[in-house]
Design a protein around this motif. Structure first.
Motif, mmCIF file in Angstrom:
data_model
loop_
_atom_site.group_PDB
_atom_site.id
_atom_site.type_symbol
_atom_site.label_atom_id
_atom_site.label_comp_id
_atom_site.label_asym_id
_atom_site.label_seq_id
_atom_site.Cartn_x
_atom_site.Cartn_y
_atom_site.Cartn_z
ATOM 1 N N LYS A 42 -28.281 -49.448 10.720
ATOM 2 C CA LYS A 42 -27.411 -48.915 11.887
ATOM 3 C C LYS A 42 -26.647 -49.674 12.546
ATOM 4 N N GLU A 43 -25.570 -49.506 13.464
ATOM 5 C CA GLU A 43 -24.751 -50.310 14.146
ATOM 6 C C GLU A 43 -25.485 -51.231 15.357
ATOM 7 N N ARG A 44 -24.954 -52.756 15.526
ATOM 8 C CA ARG A 44 -25.545 -53.416 16.556
ATOM 9 C C ARG A 44 -25.351 -52.668 17.795
ATOM 10 N N GLU A 45 -26.430 -52.738 18.741
ATOM 11 C CA GLU A 45 -26.249 -51.986 20.129
ATOM 12 C C GLU A 45 -26.668 -52.858 21.117
ATOM 13 N N LEU A 46 -25.976 -52.704 22.375
ATOM 14 C CA LEU A 46 -26.305 -53.501 23.306
ATOM 15 C C LEU A 46 -27.629 -53.053 24.175
#
Length: 114
Positions: A42-46
């Motif tokens: 998955k993409e990095r998320e805040l």
């Protein structure tokens, strides 16, 4: 410049962890601080963010009410208290400092599993 995360580990669903990020090499109190996470594939998320003076914390919808971000400008530290952890919280958690430039830590693994 260094951001060093700590406090990750293996915890059962419903448990708690407190992540810490120690900052050095820059004027910590002038930087907005955030926690991000990245799960496999998955993409990095805040996850959560806080201003330079420690107000206006904001959170990803998925963690609101369970996670709390805080900072201590006297100690150059930022924290993420994580309660009621779920398996979907499993990820590498990164500390980020941003003003005109952005700095990242190396990350700390959080695994939520029974």
């Amino acid at each position: 410049v260094q951001l060093v995360e700590s406090g990750g580990g293996l915890v059962q669903p419903g448990g708690s962890l407190r992540l810490s990020c120690a900052a050095s090499g820059f004027t910590f109190s002038s930087y907005h601080m955030s926690w991000y996470r990245q799960a496999p594939g998955k993409e990095r998320e805040l996850v959560a963010a806080i201003t330079d003076v420690g107000d206006m914390p904001n959170y990803a919808y998925s963690v609101k009410g369970r996670f709390t971000i805080s900072r201590d400008n006297a100690k150059n530290m930022v924290y993420l208290q994580m309660n009621s952890l779920k398996p979907e919280d499993t990820a590498v958690y990164y500390c980020n400092a941003i003003r005109l430039v952005s700095y990242w830590g190396q990350g700390t693994q959080v695994t939520v599993s029974s």
